[in-house]
Design an enzyme around this catalytic site. Structure first.
Site, mmCIF file in Angstrom:
data_model
loop_
_atom_site.group_PDB
_atom_site.id
_atom_site.type_symbol
_atom_site.label_atom_id
_atom_site.label_comp_id
_atom_site.label_asym_id
_atom_site.label_seq_id
_atom_site.Cartn_x
_atom_site.Cartn_y
_atom_site.Cartn_z
ATOM 1 N N GLY A 1 3.511 -1.482 1.664
ATOM 2 C CA GLY A 1 1.985 -2.378 1.758
ATOM 3 C C GLY A 1 2.230 -3.813 2.069
ATOM 4 O O GLY A 1 3.020 -4.537 1.491
ATOM 5 N N ARG B 1 4.632 3.078 6.145
ATOM 6 C CA ARG B 1 5.411 3.563 4.816
ATOM 7 C C ARG B 1 6.400 4.615 5.033
ATOM 8 O O ARG B 1 6.632 5.662 4.348
ATOM 9 C CB ARG B 1 4.352 4.031 3.895
ATOM 10 C CG ARG B 1 3.387 2.831 3.361
ATOM 11 C CD ARG B 1 2.662 3.299 2.097
ATOM 12 N NE ARG B 1 1.839 2.240 1.521
ATOM 13 C CZ ARG B 1 2.208 1.443 0.536
ATOM 14 N NH1 ARG B 1 3.359 1.555 0.156
ATOM 15 N NH2 ARG B 1 1.452 0.490 0.184
ATOM 16 N N ASN C 1 9.348 -1.726 -3.856
ATOM 17 C CA ASN C 1 10.181 -0.841 -4.549
ATOM 18 C C ASN C 1 10.785 0.228 -3.043
ATOM 19 O O ASN C 1 11.894 0.419 -3.250
ATOM 20 C CB ASN C 1 9.621 -0.141 -5.405
ATOM 21 C CG ASN C 1 9.419 -0.915 -6.601
ATOM 22 O OD1 ASN C 1 10.272 -1.530 -7.150
ATOM 23 N ND2 ASN C 1 8.321 -1.157 -6.951
ATOM 24 N N THR D 1 10.853 0.225 0.048
ATOM 25 C CA THR D 1 11.696 -0.332 0.974
ATOM 26 C C THR D 1 13.201 -0.818 0.456
ATOM 27 O O THR D 1 13.995 -0.585 1.156
ATOM 28 C CB THR D 1 10.851 -1.564 1.433
ATOM 29 O OG1 THR D 1 9.788 -1.145 1.785
ATOM 30 C CG2 THR D 1 11.735 -2.179 2.700
ATOM 31 N N ASP E 1 2.032 -6.221 -6.289
ATOM 32 C CA ASP E 1 1.911 -5.265 -7.557
ATOM 33 C C ASP E 1 3.062 -6.261 -8.506
ATOM 34 O O ASP E 1 3.095 -6.009 -9.724
ATOM 35 C CB ASP E 1 2.475 -3.964 -7.324
ATOM 36 C CG ASP E 1 1.660 -3.196 -6.299
ATOM 37 O OD1 ASP E 1 1.983 -2.206 -5.928
ATOM 38 O OD2 ASP E 1 0.338 -3.651 -6.197
ATOM 39 N N HIS F 1 -0.728 -0.482 -8.526
ATOM 40 C CA HIS F 1 -0.104 0.853 -8.598
ATOM 41 C C HIS F 1 0.097 1.242 -9.912
ATOM 42 O O HIS F 1 -0.836 1.269 -10.650
ATOM 43 C CB HIS F 1 1.413 0.684 -7.475
ATOM 44 C CG HIS F 1 1.797 1.815 -6.964
ATOM 45 N ND1 HIS F 1 2.786 1.823 -6.095
ATOM 46 C CD2 HIS F 1 0.846 3.100 -6.808
ATOM 47 C CE1 HIS F 1 2.746 3.032 -5.488
ATOM 48 N NE2 HIS F 1 1.335 3.626 -5.646
ATOM 49 N N GLU G 1 -5.544 -0.109 -11.482
ATOM 50 C CA GLU G 1 -5.880 0.992 -10.969
ATOM 51 C C GLU G 1 -5.084 2.243 -11.502
ATOM 52 O O GLU G 1 -5.616 3.332 -11.366
ATOM 53 C CB GLU G 1 -5.821 0.788 -9.368
ATOM 54 C CG GLU G 1 -4.270 0.532 -8.949
ATOM 55 C CD GLU G 1 -3.999 0.479 -7.459
ATOM 56 O OE1 GLU G 1 -3.155 0.260 -7.097
ATOM 57 O OE2 GLU G 1 -4.995 0.931 -6.748
ATOM 58 N N TYR H 1 -8.645 -3.488 -0.951
ATOM 59 C CA TYR H 1 -7.400 -4.201 0.021
ATOM 60 C C TYR H 1 -7.865 -5.706 0.264
ATOM 61 O O TYR H 1 -7.041 -6.274 0.700
ATOM 62 C CB TYR H 1 -7.572 -3.310 1.224
ATOM 63 C CG TYR H 1 -7.040 -2.020 1.094
ATOM 64 C CD1 TYR H 1 -7.726 -1.033 0.442
ATOM 65 C CD2 TYR H 1 -5.770 -1.727 1.323
ATOM 66 C CE1 TYR H 1 -7.326 0.229 0.267
ATOM 67 C CE2 TYR H 1 -5.083 -0.601 0.824
ATOM 68 C CZ TYR H 1 -5.996 0.472 0.450
ATOM 69 O OH TYR H 1 -5.331 1.748 0.164
HETATM 70 O O1 F6P Z 1 2.024 -1.582 -3.293
HETATM 71 C C1 F6P Z 1 0.714 -2.262 -2.993
HETATM 72 C C2 F6P Z 1 -0.434 -1.748 -3.042
HETATM 73 O O2 F6P Z 1 -1.604 -2.372 -2.538
HETATM 74 C C3 F6P Z 1 -0.929 -1.066 -4.410
HETATM 75 O O3 F6P Z 1 -1.467 -1.861 -5.244
HETATM 76 C C4 F6P Z 1 -1.826 0.212 -4.155
HETATM 77 O O4 F6P Z 1 -1.727 1.280 -5.154
HETATM 78 C C5 F6P Z 1 -1.097 0.717 -2.792
HETATM 79 O O5 F6P Z 1 -0.252 -0.495 -2.221
HETATM 80 C C6 F6P Z 1 -2.041 1.191 -1.768
HETATM 81 O O6 F6P Z 1 -1.565 1.982 -0.726
HETATM 82 P P1 F6P Z 1 -1.803 2.165 0.837
HETATM 83 O O7 F6P Z 1 -1.746 0.789 1.564
HETATM 84 O O8 F6P Z 1 -0.991 2.992 1.232
HETATM 85 O O9 F6P Z 1 -3.219 2.724 0.460
#
Ligand code: F6P
Length: 346
Positions: A17, A79, A117, A119, A141, A185, A236, A270
């Site tokens: 992310g 990812r 984590n 990566t 996070d 997360h 979340e 986001y």
């Molecule tokens: O790890 C950063 C993060 O924004 C988390 O807070 C969130 O749960 C996750 O990535 C969202 O993942 P993605 O961008 O794949 O939707």
């Protein structure tokens, strides 16, 4: 005295992310590598995918100017988890093997992996495959083991706190219970810090099991104390029985059902990852980047730069890989918030 050899060639990638500060880290690594050590840089696109698909290009010092304040990542991210999944056909080359092959074809002396984590775990696995890697911890996070703080976190807390500040006025106008769901997360760092900074009345973090009845009772108690509105901050990652809706939506409905109080919810999403990095994130990312270049010059590979008690250090990736840094129940900020009457739903 460690012999510094000029002309080392390093690859840089950003994975997972995105978050504010990544470009400041790229600039920190790059400028130190070029200006101080005369190294050559290769920018790898879209995380580990770039090394699998030969999607990379030389990075000059000019490419690094003007990016300090830029959100996102100029290299792109993904990812992609190269060690996940099996090679299909018997002739198919595995992704780790492709990464190694292209790493060698590029003549890299080291690969800098900027990530969270997932990566850093991949970086550790590549180190075990014999590649020279250095890790830089980034994530909003703040859940990377081995470092006190990751860049991206401060920016996310600033953004979330501003959102909570704004909710106070509308909650007060309408005498409502306002719920705001924040990222993080499985860790509650963003919810805890912005909940305290924003004056949240209830702060729910994944690390602490909450009870709906206790939240309802606490909110009704506030009403009886003539506190007509409340702010509920929701990490979340908290568990709820509902799979088809956000945690904030589920709790908003439940609180309304149990108390009759009017509730509304916001999922910040986001926005917490976007935009320019905070000054603190710019400084931390720059420090991490510059220190990574120093590690490479000293050939101290297989390590992650980190902040410990306000000092930049480095730790073995083997100690970081596969671990999460979570909010401990005895976290002093959490304890102090409790002492001031904040509920954690438990
Ligand atoms: O790890 C950063 C993060 O924004 C988390 O807070 C969130 O749960 C996750 O990535 C969202 O993942 P993605 O961008 O794949 O939707």
């Amino acid at each position: 005295m460690v012999k510094i050899t000029k002309g080392q060639k390093i690859g840089i990638l950003t994975a997972g992310g995105d978050c504010p500060g990544i470009n400041a880290a790229i600039r920190g690594v790059g400028k130190t590598a070029i200006v101080k050590y005369g190294m050559k840089l290769v920018g790898i696109s879209d995380g580990f995918s770039g090394l699998i698909n030969k999607d990379y290009a030389d990075l000059s010092e000019n490419d690094l100017s003007g990016i300090l304040t830029l959100g996102g990542t100029i290299l792109g991210t993904s990812r992609e988890k190269p060690f996940k999944g099996k090679t299909k056909g018997k002739n198919e080359v595995s992704k780790p093997a492709l990464i190694r092959e292209n790493y060698e074809k590029l003549g890299l002396d080291c690969l800098v992996c900027i990530g969270g984590n997932g990566t850093l775990k991949t970086a550790h696995l590549l180190a075990q495959e014999g590649l020279n890697v250095v890790g830089i911890p980034k994530t909003i996070d703040n859940d990377v083991w081995g470092t006190d703080i990751t860049f991206g976190f401060d920016s996310a807390v600033n953004i979330a706190t501003e959102a909570i500040d704004r909710l106070h006025s509308t909650a007060n106008s309408h005498k409502r219970i306002m719920l705001i769901e924040l990222m993080g997360h499985n860790a509650g760092w963003i919810a805890l810090y912005s909940g305290v900074a924003g004056g949240g009345d209830v702060i729910l973090v994944p690390e602490i099991q909450y009870e709906e009845e206790k939240i309802a009772k606490y909110l009704m108690h506030r009403v009886s104390e003539n506190k007509p509105y409340s702010i509920v901050v929701v990490g979340e990652g908290i568990k709820t029985p509902a799979k088809d809706m956000s945690a904030a939506r589920y709790l908003s409905k439940r609180i309304n059902e149990m108390t009759g109080l009017e509730t509304r919810e916001t999922v910040l999403g986001y926005i917490q990852r976007g935009g320019t990095p905070s000054p603190m994130d710019r400084v931390l990312a720059t420090q991490y980047g510059a220190s990574a270049a120093d590690l490479i010059a000293k050939r101290q590979y297989g390590r992650m730069v980190a902040l410990k008690n306000n000092e930049i250090i480095s730790v073995p990736l083997s100690e970081v890989s596969g671990k999460l840094k979570l909010v401990e129940p005895d976290n002093p900020i959490l304890i102090q918030a409790r002492n001031m009457g904040t509920s954690f739903g438990d």
